[in-house]
Each structure stands twice: as structure tokens, then as C-alpha cells.
Scaffold this motif. Structure first.
Motif, short mmCIF file in Angstrom:
data_model
loop_
_atom_site.label_atom_id
_atom_site.label_comp_id
_atom_site.label_asym_id
_atom_site.label_seq_id
_atom_site.Cartn_x
_atom_site.Cartn_y
_atom_site.Cartn_z
N ASP A 80 -16.61 -20.33 -28.78
CA ASP A 80 -16.60 -21.75 -28.41
C ASP A 80 -15.40 -22.50 -28.97
N ALA A 81 -14.95 -22.08 -30.17
CA ALA A 81 -13.89 -22.83 -30.84
C ALA A 81 -12.99 -21.85 -31.59
N PRO A 82 -11.72 -22.23 -31.80
CA PRO A 82 -10.80 -21.35 -32.54
C PRO A 82 -11.09 -21.35 -34.04
N ILE A 83 -10.41 -20.50 -34.76
CA ILE A 83 -10.48 -20.47 -36.22
C ILE A 83 -9.84 -21.77 -36.74
N ASP A 84 -10.32 -22.26 -37.86
CA ASP A 84 -9.75 -23.48 -38.42
C ASP A 84 -8.25 -23.27 -38.68
N ASP A 85 -7.48 -24.29 -38.29
CA ASP A 85 -6.04 -24.26 -38.44
C ASP A 85 -5.58 -23.87 -39.84
N GLU A 86 -6.30 -24.35 -40.82
CA GLU A 86 -5.95 -24.14 -42.23
C GLU A 86 -5.86 -22.65 -42.57
N ILE A 87 -6.69 -21.83 -41.90
CA ILE A 87 -6.71 -20.40 -42.26
C ILE A 87 -6.40 -19.52 -41.05
N PHE A 88 -5.52 -20.03 -40.17
CA PHE A 88 -5.23 -19.29 -38.93
C PHE A 88 -4.68 -17.89 -39.21
N ASP A 89 -4.04 -17.72 -40.36
CA ASP A 89 -3.41 -16.43 -40.67
C ASP A 89 -4.24 -15.58 -41.63
N LEU A 90 -5.56 -15.77 -41.58
CA LEU A 90 -6.44 -15.02 -42.50
C LEU A 90 -6.25 -13.50 -42.36
N MET A 91 -6.29 -13.00 -41.12
CA MET A 91 -6.18 -11.55 -40.95
C MET A 91 -4.80 -11.03 -41.36
N PRO A 92 -3.70 -11.52 -40.76
CA PRO A 92 -2.41 -10.98 -41.18
C PRO A 92 -2.15 -11.20 -42.67
N GLY A 93 -2.57 -12.36 -43.19
CA GLY A 93 -2.33 -12.64 -44.60
C GLY A 93 -3.01 -11.64 -45.51
N TYR A 94 -4.29 -11.35 -45.23
CA TYR A 94 -5.01 -10.38 -46.05
C TYR A 94 -4.39 -8.98 -45.91
N LEU A 95 -4.02 -8.61 -44.70
CA LEU A 95 -3.44 -7.27 -44.49
C LEU A 95 -2.09 -7.15 -45.20
N VAL A 96 -1.30 -8.21 -45.19
CA VAL A 96 -0.03 -8.19 -45.91
C VAL A 96 -0.29 -8.06 -47.41
N PHE A 97 -1.24 -8.85 -47.91
CA PHE A 97 -1.61 -8.73 -49.33
C PHE A 97 -1.97 -7.29 -49.67
N ARG A 98 -2.80 -6.67 -48.83
CA ARG A 98 -3.23 -5.29 -49.09
C ARG A 98 -2.03 -4.33 -49.12
N SER A 99 -1.05 -4.59 -48.27
CA SER A 99 0.12 -3.70 -48.22
C SER A 99 0.98 -3.85 -49.46
N LEU A 100 0.85 -4.98 -50.14
CA LEU A 100 1.67 -5.20 -51.34
C LEU A 100 1.10 -4.49 -52.55
N ILE A 101 -0.20 -4.17 -52.49
CA ILE A 101 -0.88 -3.52 -53.61
C ILE A 101 -0.82 -2.02 -53.41
N SER A 102 -0.14 -1.30 -54.29
CA SER A 102 -0.03 0.14 -54.04
C SER A 102 -1.41 0.79 -54.13
N GLY A 103 -1.63 1.76 -53.27
CA GLY A 103 -2.91 2.45 -53.23
C GLY A 103 -3.95 1.71 -52.40
N ARG A 104 -3.61 0.52 -51.89
CA ARG A 104 -4.59 -0.23 -51.08
C ARG A 104 -4.04 -0.55 -49.69
#
Lengths: 191, 191
Positions: free
Chosen positions: A142-166
Motif C-alpha cells: 500500500d505504501a513505500p518504505i519511510d523515506d528516512e530509512i529508504f536505504d535499509l537493505m543496501p546500507g545493512y549489506l554494505v555494513f556486513r561487507s565491511l566486517i571481515s568474516g560477515r
């Protein structure tokens, strides 16, 4: 794409060489000279287009992620989210050093940071908005993700790539999409 | 805390000085010598305890985030999640340079990376598990977040802190908790 940068063939060639060298040697040991030598160009040709190593690396980063600058259009929200997540994982795996370097440079280089916002972050926001708008049109949500956290998925995945072993995997993306994003978007499962 | 490091008062003093200097000068311009001078300690005293600058900075990072090594115990899942999110934001604001430095060092320092996993990541995982277990006990949710993405909230908030101009706020945390985490955990709103 709206507002996206477009490069000449020769520039794309220089950026591809930059990405290769970054992958091999990392940011600190990358030199503009090495890029010029490998491209059989003069150093001043490279510097004329990208005044600093940081500019060159940002441009290479944007070129390397160009595939994600358009919506995947798989026909379903779930498919689109999985495809976008897989894209971030692939990019992070291939260009981890570049990503880290860009993030690092951004922190003390306001001009680079602004360019990154304009040429990368904003583009990705448009893609996500488009994917969600299409899902709304299809009646999936019905509605999009809140603008404030639009990059939740890419942001978390980038964070994970920065942590070795994760480093994030397909399974990370699947769980994120099925157990977090779709439920939080009120996905009905019908298209 | 289970498995957490504990330091002597003198060590805490050295780490506090390290954090202060990091905040003022950043990682690259921090020297072990400056820490020793300010603490009126000999350089060898510092080096005996932390053999490299990277070790010292990791220890300072862990000390600086000690407050988040225990569950907030506000009495509700929503309260606990908001408190944990606020903790990450505060830490990122105060110790952004340290965080960036630790992430960066980890990428080419396997020993540091392992220490970070053991002394920081694992500790935070225990805290999140405890918060969710207590919520299950209170009947607020039925099951915890999938293990694969246990660090979704802190990870995204850290990512946001790395992007200049996108530092996460209380509002970011509230939206993340109310619109994403609680719905995806099947939160009933009753305790």
C-alpha cells in the motif's frame, strides 16, 4: 538514467583499469600514474578529467555499480528486492576495497562526499522509489518504505561487507527480504 | 559480563585519553607517544599492554562502547530497542573517527578482526539475544530475529554514521523500530 553521469569510451576504459588496479592493490597503493601507464595515456590526461585520486576512485566506483542504477524489473516486488540485494552483495565482493576507500575518503573530503550524494546515493534512491512505486501499482503493497530509512537493505549489506568474516550472502538477502522488508511493507503476497 | 574484558583503572585512564585524542585528531594523526605523554606514562608501558596502535584503538573503542555491553532492561521490547538504537547513535556521533578507523584496520589486520569479533561483535550478539529472549518471556513476540541478521539495527545505524550528511537520529531509530523491527518480529503491542 535521469541525472546519471555518462562517460566516453576512453573514460570508461580508464575507469575499468582503475577498478582492476584497486582490486589488485587496494586504495593506498593505487597510483594515478599506474592507471595512466596501463591505459597508455599521459598522467595529465587522467588528471585533467579527475583532479585527484579520490575523484578517480569515486568515478570508478560509480562506473562499477552502474548496473544497479536501473530498476531490475523482475515483475514482482520480492524479485526486485532480491535482485537489488544480490547486486549490492556482488558489488561489495568485487569492489570491497574501492567501497571502503570511498567511504573513508568521504569522511574528510566534503566535495567528494557531495559528489557521492549527487551521483550515487540520489540515483539509488530513485531506483528504490521506482521499485516500490511499481509494487504499489501492482497492488503488492500500500505504501513505500519511510523515506528516512529508504536505504535499509543496501546500507545493512554494505555494513556486513565491511566486517571481515560477515560478508553478506544470497541467504542474508533472502532472510532480509522475506522476514523483514516484505512484512514491514505490509506485503500481501498477492500480485 | 560473560567473557567481557576488564581493565585496571590505569588502563581505563589510558584508553580514555586515547579516545579523547582520537576525537581531536583522528586515527591517522594519533600517536602512541602522545597518549603516553598525556598519561604521564612511558611509551613502553603503553606498548607492553597494546603492542600496536591498532590494538590500542580497538581497546579504546571497546571501552568507549562498554555502556552497550549490557541489556538496557527498560521493561518492554520497544523501549529496549529504542535504547539500544540511541546508544549506537550516541557512540557513532562521539566516536565516529574511532569506528571508521577500527573498521578500516580490521580489513587488513586479521588478528585485530578476530579480537573485534570476540570482544565486541559476540558481546553485542549476546545482548540482543537477551533482549529478545526477555521479550519472548513477556509474551511480546513469539520468536527472535533470524540469527543471520541479528545486527540489522546497529549495522544500518553504523552504515548511516559512515555517510556524511546522513548521521542517524532518534527519529531514524524510532522509524526503524516501529515500522520495521517490531512488525517483522510479529510484535503484538501487548506486554
Amino acid at each position: 538514467m535521469r541525472g546519471a553521469v555518462s562517460w566516453t569510451d576512453r573514460e570508461v576504459e580508464l575507469l575499468t583499469i582503475t577498478l582492476d588496479l584497486l582490486r589488485q592493490h587496494g586504495y593506498d597503493r593505487l597510483s594515478v600514474e599506474a592507471v595512466a601507464v596501463q591505459a597508455k595515456a599521459s598522467k595529465s590526461t587522467v588528471y585533467r578529467r579527475w583532479p585527484t585520486k579520490a575523484d578517480l576512485v569515486l568515478a570508478a566506483f560509480i562506473e562499477g555499480t552502474r548496473v544497479s542504477a536501473v530498476p531490475p524489473r523482475t515483475g514482482s516486488l520480492r524479485g526486485d528486492l532480491l535482485a537489488m540485494g544480490a547486486g549490492v552483495c556482488n558489488h561489495a565482493r568485487e569492489h570491497g576495497a574501492t567501497m571502503r576507500a570511498v567511504l573513508n575518503e568521504m569522511s574528510h573530503n566534503p566535495r567528494l562526499s557531495e559528489a557521492m550524494q549527487k551521483e550515487f546515493v540520489h540515483q539509488r534512491k530513485l531506483v528504490i522509489e521506482e521499485v516500490l512505486a511499481e509494487a504499489i501499482e501492482r497492488g503488492e503493497i500500500d505504501a513505500p518504505i519511510d523515506d528516512e530509512i529508504f536505504d535499509l537493505m543496501p546500507g545493512y549489506l554494505v555494513f556486513r561487507s565491511l566486517i571481515s568474516g560477515r560478508a553478506p550472502t544470497q541467504e542474508t538477502v533472502r532472510i532480509l527480504v522475506d522476514q523483514v522488508l516484505l512484512p514491514s511493507l505490509g506485503f500481501t503476497g498477492q500480485s
